[in-house]
Design a protein around this motif. Structure first.
Motif, short mmCIF file in Angstrom:
data_model
loop_
_atom_site.label_atom_id
_atom_site.label_comp_id
_atom_site.label_asym_id
_atom_site.label_seq_id
_atom_site.Cartn_x
_atom_site.Cartn_y
_atom_site.Cartn_z
N ALA A 123 0.83 -1.21 0.00
CA ALA A 123 0.00 0.00 0.00
C ALA A 123 0.86 1.26 0.00
O ALA A 123 0.54 2.25 -0.68
CB ALA A 123 -0.94 -0.01 1.20
N GLY A 126 -7.61 -2.91 0.31
CA GLY A 126 -6.71 -3.49 -0.68
C GLY A 126 -7.39 -3.97 -1.95
O GLY A 126 -6.71 -4.22 -2.95
N ARG A 166 -9.20 2.41 0.37
CA ARG A 166 -7.90 1.87 0.00
C ARG A 166 -7.38 0.87 1.01
O ARG A 166 -6.64 -0.06 0.68
CB ARG A 166 -6.89 3.00 -0.16
CG ARG A 166 -7.16 3.92 -1.33
CD ARG A 166 -6.05 4.95 -1.47
NE ARG A 166 -6.31 5.86 -2.57
CZ ARG A 166 -5.50 6.83 -2.94
NH1 ARG A 166 -4.37 7.01 -2.28
NH2 ARG A 166 -5.81 7.61 -3.95
N GLY A 216 -2.48 1.68 -12.15
CA GLY A 216 -2.26 0.48 -11.35
C GLY A 216 -0.86 -0.06 -11.55
O GLY A 216 -0.10 0.46 -12.36
N ASP A 249 2.26 1.84 -3.45
CA ASP A 249 1.18 2.28 -4.33
C ASP A 249 0.89 3.76 -4.10
O ASP A 249 0.76 4.53 -5.05
CB ASP A 249 -0.05 1.43 -4.06
CG ASP A 249 -1.24 1.82 -4.93
OD1 ASP A 249 -1.22 1.52 -6.13
OD2 ASP A 249 -2.17 2.44 -4.40
N CYS A 271 1.21 -8.81 -3.35
CA CYS A 271 1.58 -7.53 -3.93
C CYS A 271 1.70 -7.70 -5.44
O CYS A 271 2.66 -8.31 -5.92
CB CYS A 271 2.90 -7.02 -3.34
SG CYS A 271 3.49 -5.49 -4.12
N ARG A 286 -7.28 -1.88 -9.62
CA ARG A 286 -6.45 -1.07 -10.51
C ARG A 286 -5.30 -1.89 -11.08
O ARG A 286 -4.97 -1.80 -12.26
CB ARG A 286 -5.91 0.16 -9.76
CG ARG A 286 -6.97 1.21 -9.48
CD ARG A 286 -6.39 2.47 -8.85
NE ARG A 286 -6.03 2.29 -7.46
CZ ARG A 286 -4.80 2.16 -6.99
NH1 ARG A 286 -3.76 2.17 -7.82
NH2 ARG A 286 -4.57 2.02 -5.70
N ASP A 287 -4.68 -2.70 -10.24
CA ASP A 287 -3.53 -3.50 -10.70
C ASP A 287 -3.92 -4.49 -11.79
O ASP A 287 -3.19 -4.67 -12.77
CB ASP A 287 -2.92 -4.27 -9.52
CG ASP A 287 -2.09 -3.40 -8.60
OD1 ASP A 287 -1.80 -2.24 -8.96
OD2 ASP A 287 -1.72 -3.88 -7.50
N GLU A 318 -9.49 -2.27 -3.81
CA GLU A 318 -9.43 -1.15 -4.76
C GLU A 318 -8.09 -1.16 -5.50
O GLU A 318 -8.04 -0.93 -6.71
CB GLU A 318 -9.65 0.16 -3.99
CG GLU A 318 -9.44 1.42 -4.79
CD GLU A 318 -8.02 1.98 -4.69
OE1 GLU A 318 -7.70 2.86 -5.50
OE2 GLU A 318 -7.24 1.51 -3.83
N ARG A 319 -7.01 -1.42 -4.79
CA ARG A 319 -5.69 -1.49 -5.44
C ARG A 319 -5.62 -2.69 -6.39
O ARG A 319 -5.09 -2.58 -7.50
CB ARG A 319 -4.58 -1.58 -4.40
CG ARG A 319 -3.19 -1.57 -5.02
CD ARG A 319 -2.08 -1.55 -3.97
NE ARG A 319 -1.97 -2.81 -3.25
CZ ARG A 319 -2.33 -3.00 -1.98
NH1 ARG A 319 -2.84 -2.00 -1.27
NH2 ARG A 319 -2.20 -4.18 -1.39
N ARG A 330 1.57 0.38 -9.74
CA ARG A 330 2.40 1.56 -9.55
C ARG A 330 3.78 1.22 -9.01
O ARG A 330 4.74 1.96 -9.23
CB ARG A 330 1.70 2.53 -8.60
CG ARG A 330 0.43 3.11 -9.16
CD ARG A 330 -0.30 3.93 -8.11
NE ARG A 330 -1.51 4.56 -8.66
CZ ARG A 330 -2.38 5.23 -7.91
NH1 ARG A 330 -2.18 5.35 -6.60
NH2 ARG A 330 -3.44 5.77 -8.47
#
Length: 381
Positions: free
Chosen positions: A32, A345, A342, A202, A35, A83, A351-352, A347-348, A204
């Motif tokens: 996180a 996790g 966020r 994403g 990101d 991750c 995007r990823d 939401e990430r 990132r």
């Protein structure tokens, strides 16, 4: 006992998936922050390096950890659930090692020197293949003893931690015409510069910055391959077969992580009819992703590279990507409004996982390739 036997015995004792499980918590804890900062997952990479992951897929006889292909894919998938950025970046190194190993074992190609260096020096390999693909990019000018390379390579995942950039450029051969040259360039070479351009939706933490090669000298002896620009070549059928199951293991892992978090939240809520159907739909999507990816792994382990095999692998690439994206979309719905935060996790992960859309061959190009092949047309048409 000989040194080689000792290495082999040690390697057989390593459970690489268990080792990935052991580091997954720390990778997830860092994810996180990277990101949020748009920063490369440098600490996660350092942990993987410390634990020997970068030489895991090198055979024991060449000094490595002797992880087989399916085990390497499973490791990437597990890292992806913790991750996504770490897993995707690591898959780029891993597929270069895997392709070199395949060529050494199946074609007796002289790639064992590279594999030995990866193991002995704990090298990190960086790929520019996603931005180059069949056409490649950049200019190679013939000079005494080699070539001068001028190019800018985008999407160079993990370049901030890289030792060797495995890349290509185009030489205007006076006899053969535009010819793609393949070679490796040390990041320490004069004329190599990283431009930190990676500010994206994403993935990132992959640090997929641009690498500029400004008149970098590459000796003739370092040219590992030549091919006609823009045409399918046997090397790219090998890359398609070996690389993409590993790359898409990362996206399967991202979807798996999102699914697990969504189920954890859903099990604390009343199981009404709508929730049960959403969960069932999510399970279906994940099962489709998993089944398609399993087939990609089987192909990589057993199939012969060629036009038909490439089509089958790239169909898998499309199906895994679509199903992983759908799984993660549904995980948002299953988890409800909390997934908008966020801190959860998901939401990430949403995007990823979108990155699965953009690796070659993208869906429309894959459909065209597969359709032409099925109709008996030239794949280079």
């Amino acid at each position: 006992m000989s040194t080689s036997h000792a290495i082999a015995e040690l390697a057989t004792r390593i459970d690489w998936l268990a080792r990935a499980e052991a580091v997954a918590g720390q990778l997830a804890a860092n994810a996180a922050r990277h990101d949020a900062e748009d920063s490369f997952v440098a600490d996660n990479y350092a942990l993987l390096k410390e634990q020997g992951f970068f030489s895991a897929h090198v055979p024991a006889e060449l000094g490595g950890g002797d992880a087989n292909y399916a085990e390497t894919a499973a490791v990437i998938r597990r890292l992806g659930s913790a991750c996504g950025s770490t897993a995707l970046t690591y898959s780029m190194h891993s597929h270069l090692v895997a392709a070199a190993l395949w060529r050494w074992r199946n074609q007796k190609a002289p790639t064992d020197g590279l594999l030995k260096r990866v193991a002995a020096e704990n090298l990190v390999l960086i790929s520019s293949g996603g931005s180059d693909w069949l056409k490649s990019a950049g200019d190679a000018v013939k000079v005494d003893g080699g070539f001068r390379i001028t190019a800018r390579k985008i999407f160079s995942s993990g370049c901030l931690a890289g030792d060797l950039l495995m890349t290509s450029a185009v030489y205007d051969d006076p006899e053969a015409g535009p010819t793609v040259l393949h070679f490796g360039v040390p990041f320490s070479a004069e004329g190599v510069e990283i431009h930190e351009t990676w500010r994206v939706m994403g993935m990132r933490g992959t640090g997929s910055h641009d690498v500029e090669l400004n008149g970098v000298f590459v000796p003739d002896a370092a040219i590992a391959g030549r091919r006609e620009q823009g045409k399918w070549h046997p090397l790219f059928h090998i890359i398609s077969l070996i690389a993409f199951p590993l790359i898409y293991a990362a996206y399967l892992g991202v979807a798996e992580g999102a699914r697990a978090k969504a189920l954890e939240v859903a099990r604390r809520r009343p199981a009404d009819e709508g929730l049960m159907q959403l969960v069932g739909e999510m399970q279906n999507a994940f099962s489709a992703a998993e089944a398609s990816h399993d087939r990609m792994i089987r192909l990589a382990q057993t199939a012969t590279p060629g036009a038909d095999t490439t089509s089958e692998v790239m169909i898998g690439r499309t199906l895994v990507g679509e199903a992983a994206i759908r799984t993660t979309e549904l995980a948002l719905e299953v988890a409800g409004g909390g997934a908008f935060h966020r801190s959860m996790g998901i939401e990430r992960a949403f995007r990823d996982v979108q990155g699965a859309r953009f690796h070659p061959m993208q869906q429309k190009a894959q459909l065209r390739y597969t359709g032409r092949l099925a109709l008996g047309l030239d794949i280079d048409g």
